[in-house]
Design a protein around this motif. Structure first.
Motif, PDB file in Angstrom:
ATOM      1  N   ARG A 228       0.829  -1.214   0.000  1.00 61.84           N
ATOM      2  CA  ARG A 228       0.000   0.000   0.000  1.00 61.84           C
ATOM      3  C   ARG A 228       0.859   1.259   0.000  1.00 61.84           C
ATOM      4  NH1 ARG A 228      -3.660  -1.775   5.050  1.00 61.84           N
ATOM      5  NH2 ARG A 228      -1.559  -2.446   5.646  1.00 61.84           N
TER       6      ARG A 228
ATOM      7  N   ARG B  66      -4.096   3.246   9.908  1.00 56.37           N
ATOM      8  CA  ARG B  66      -5.186   2.703  10.739  1.00 56.37           C
ATOM      9  C   ARG B  66      -4.888   1.274  11.178  1.00 56.37           C
ATOM     10  NH1 ARG B  66      -8.706   5.333   7.279  1.00 56.37           N
ATOM     11  NH2 ARG B  66      -8.833   3.463   5.964  1.00 56.37           N
ATOM     12  N   GLU B  67      -4.360   0.487  10.258  1.00 61.42           N
ATOM     13  CA  GLU B  67      -4.134  -0.929  10.551  1.00 61.42           C
ATOM     14  C   GLU B  67      -2.918  -1.149  11.444  1.00 61.42           C
ATOM     15  OE1 GLU B  67      -2.613  -4.679   7.989  1.00 61.42           O
ATOM     16  OE2 GLU B  67      -4.470  -3.756   7.242  1.00 61.42           O
TER      17      GLU B  67
ATOM     18  N   ASP C 230      -5.058   4.005   5.272  1.00 58.03           N
ATOM     19  CA  ASP C 230      -5.425   2.621   5.557  1.00 58.03           C
ATOM     20  C   ASP C 230      -4.276   1.898   6.268  1.00 58.03           C
ATOM     21  OD1 ASP C 230      -7.278   0.424   5.305  1.00 58.03           O
ATOM     22  OD2 ASP C 230      -5.942  -0.409   3.779  1.00 58.03           O
TER      23      ASP C 230
ATOM     24  N   SER D   3      -5.511   7.803   0.626  1.00 56.72           N
ATOM     25  CA  SER D   3      -6.361   6.736   1.155  1.00 56.72           C
ATOM     26  C   SER D   3      -5.533   5.491   1.487  1.00 56.72           C
ATOM     27  CB  SER D   3      -7.446   6.397   0.130  1.00 56.72           C
ATOM     28  OG  SER D   3      -8.244   5.327   0.582  1.00 56.72           O
ATOM     29  N   LEU D   4      -4.607   5.155   0.639  1.00 58.75           N
ATOM     30  CA  LEU D   4      -3.750   3.986   0.884  1.00 58.75           C
ATOM     31  C   LEU D   4      -2.883   4.180   2.128  1.00 58.75           C
ATOM     32  CD1 LEU D   4      -2.624   3.253  -2.787  1.00 58.75           C
ATOM     33  CD2 LEU D   4      -3.955   1.699  -1.338  1.00 58.75           C
TER      34      LEU D   4
END
Length: 520
Positions: free
Chosen positions: A297, A357-358, A354, A350-351
């Motif tokens: 990502r 967040r993870e 993400d 966005s990538l």
């Protein structure tokens, strides 16, 4: 008086048929076994021939070999040689100082190239060769260990030139500085770091389409001004016929921001540009412990998180192609026409979001580069900050950077790959798992079983169209998995005086002067 006038006119015409260019880098040798860089290659192109050669479209054409065949296994090559190719005159050839090239000369030349005592950097082009022999004076055979469709491309390199044993085996001769070849020009004199002069070979075997003997020029004169701006001024004053490439010292003077020749030079200078087989990229060390760069990502976000067209416009005057996908550049079979990297800042953000967040980790990377590319590195640093990735720029000397890349001590690095020979395998080998550094040039340590299977299959595919399809499939793997970020595919620019014709341009940026004309 009339006779003297005619003699002076003839001498003047000969002087006007001199092609003049400057080489800012020092030429260490004129021996083709050591033709490892452009400075050496350009004069060697005029002095030597091999079995085959490239045209400006990178198609393999006959040279000393007038024809050849490849057997059904793809391993046995049989070359039919011309009988009208002569070495340049030399006293060691006997009474008339001339000698015809025969097949045994290629046996000698290849033996010399492979010999440990020669220590040629080009010995690797014969790594896949099992053996070779002169069947007779006009037939030369090469047997490969395994099928390798790109082999003919290797034979177009100057390393594979034919050289005469009578001169090289004579210890009183210095072949490095007094070479004897078969090319369209022969060596005249060389005052190192001052001037090198080559003269027209009157016995050269090639002719133009009208049957006229080549070359057209009387001689080639190479000067060695180390300062590129000084050489540019000489060119503008008409004292040089040609310059290649763009240097920051004069780029803005000669071309616009859009990469066009400035109007004030249009009446006396001609400019031609074209694809150059050089892919500029940033590589990821996929064996690194850095979690962010190992995550696809983040690699994808970085890949689509900057505007290549904007970068090329402001930092390179438009000199390059932003239509990138995988490693294979425009101009080679296998170039990926299906997928192109498109700038998309929102998707990049966005990538990154993400990933954060993870993992709960904000990505911080260190980009290793050298001083020549610091402007591009700082541009990328600013652009990637906008998508949420912090990048530190570490500037090292070129030698230190190369060592760090080879040993895996850097995780994110600036690199480039210039084709050694005109086949996409040259680029795709960078990602073959068996080539992982230090065993080969796979500096990203990329490993993909499916990629390896296609790579292996390409070696046994003799059909060029089918092989190109396999190359394209491999290139799409690189596009999808992003072991590198392709910054741009390079372009070459050539500038010449208006009276120069037939200079041409090619993706290898090879200089061939045998068909160049200079109008008086």
């Amino acid at each position: 008086m009339t006779l003297q006038s005619c003699q002076k006119s003839a001498i003047s015409n000969q002087e006007n048929l001199v092609f003049r260019y400057n080489e800012s880098a020092n030429i260490q040798t004129l021996d083709p076994a050591f033709a490892r860089n452009q400075a050496i290659l350009w004069p060697c192109n005029q002095l030597f021939n091999g079995l085959v050669q490239l045209d400006d479209s990178l198609q393999i054409q006959a040279d000393i070999a007038k024809s050849w065949t490849v057997d059904s296994t793809g391993k046995k090559y049989t070359f039919q040689l011309r009988n009208n190719v002569y070495f340049h005159p030399h006293i060691n050839f006997g009474k008339d100082s001339l000698r015809t090239v025969v097949a045994s000369d290629f046996v000698y030349s290849f033996d010399r190239l492979r010999a440990a005592s020669t220590a040629s950097p080009g010995a690797w082009i014969l790594q896949k060769v099992a053996g070779y022999k002169a069947v007779n004076d006009s037939v030369f055979e090469i047997e490969l260990k395994e099928s390798f469709p790109a082999f003919l491309g290797l034979l177009t390199m100057k390393y594979a030139s034919v050289v005469p044993r009578e001169v090289l085996d004579d210890e009183t001769q210095d072949f490095r500085s007094h070479p004897i070849g078969t090319g369209p020009f022969y060596f005249k004199f060389w005052e190192e770091n001052i001037k090198l002069v080559l003269r027209k070979n009157p016995r050269y075997f090639e002719k133009d389409q009208q049957g006229k003997a080549l070359p057209y020029l009387e001689s080639v004169a190479i000067t060695f001004l180390p300062d590129k701006q000084s050489a540019f001024l000489q060119f503008i004053q008409g004292k040089l016929d040609f310059i290649s490439g763009l240097d920051p010292s004069y780029t803005d003077e000669i071309i616009t921001e859009e990469g066009q020749l400035r109007s004030k030079y249009a009446d006396r200078i001609q400019m031609v540009t074209g694809p150059y087989l050089n892919t500029e990229y940033l590589g990821f060390n996929l064996d690194s412990n850095e979690k962010a760069l190992r995550d696809i990502r983040i690699r994808k976000a970085l890949n689509i998180g900057f505007d290549r067209n904007k970068m090329l416009l402001y930092l390179r005057n438009g000199m390059g192609s932003a239509h990138v996908s995988g490693i294979i550049p425009e101009g080679l079979a296998g170039y990926n026409t299906k997928n192109k990297v498109v700038f998309d800042a929102d998707q990049a953000k966005s990538l990154v979001a993400d990933f954060v967040r993870e993992t709960g980790v904000k990505p911080v990377l260190t980009l290793s580069t050298n001083a020549s590319y610091i402007d591009i590195a700082e541009y990328l640093q600013r652009e990637w900050q906008k998508i949420g990735v912090e990048v530190k720029v570490d500037v090292s000397p070129p030698a230190t950077l190369r060592q760090g890349i080879a040993t895996g001590k850097v995780s994110f690095f600036r690199g480039s790959w210039v084709a050694d020979y005109p086949d996409a395998e040259n680029y795709l080998s960078l990602f073959y798992s068996n080539n992982k550094a230090p065993n080969g040039p796979n500096y990203t340590r990329y490993s993909n079983q499916q990629y390896d299977q296609i790579y292996d299959a390409s070696f046994s595919e003799i059909d060029p169209a089918k092989r190109a399809q396999l190359y394209s499939e491999m290139d799409q793997w690189i596009y999808r998995e992003v072991p590198i970020i392709v910054l741009f595919y390079d372009r070459v620019a050539r500038f010449s005086q208006k009276n120069i014709q037939g200079l041409g341009i090619n993706p290898m940026n090879s200089l061939q002067l045998k068909k160049v004309k200079k109008q008086l």
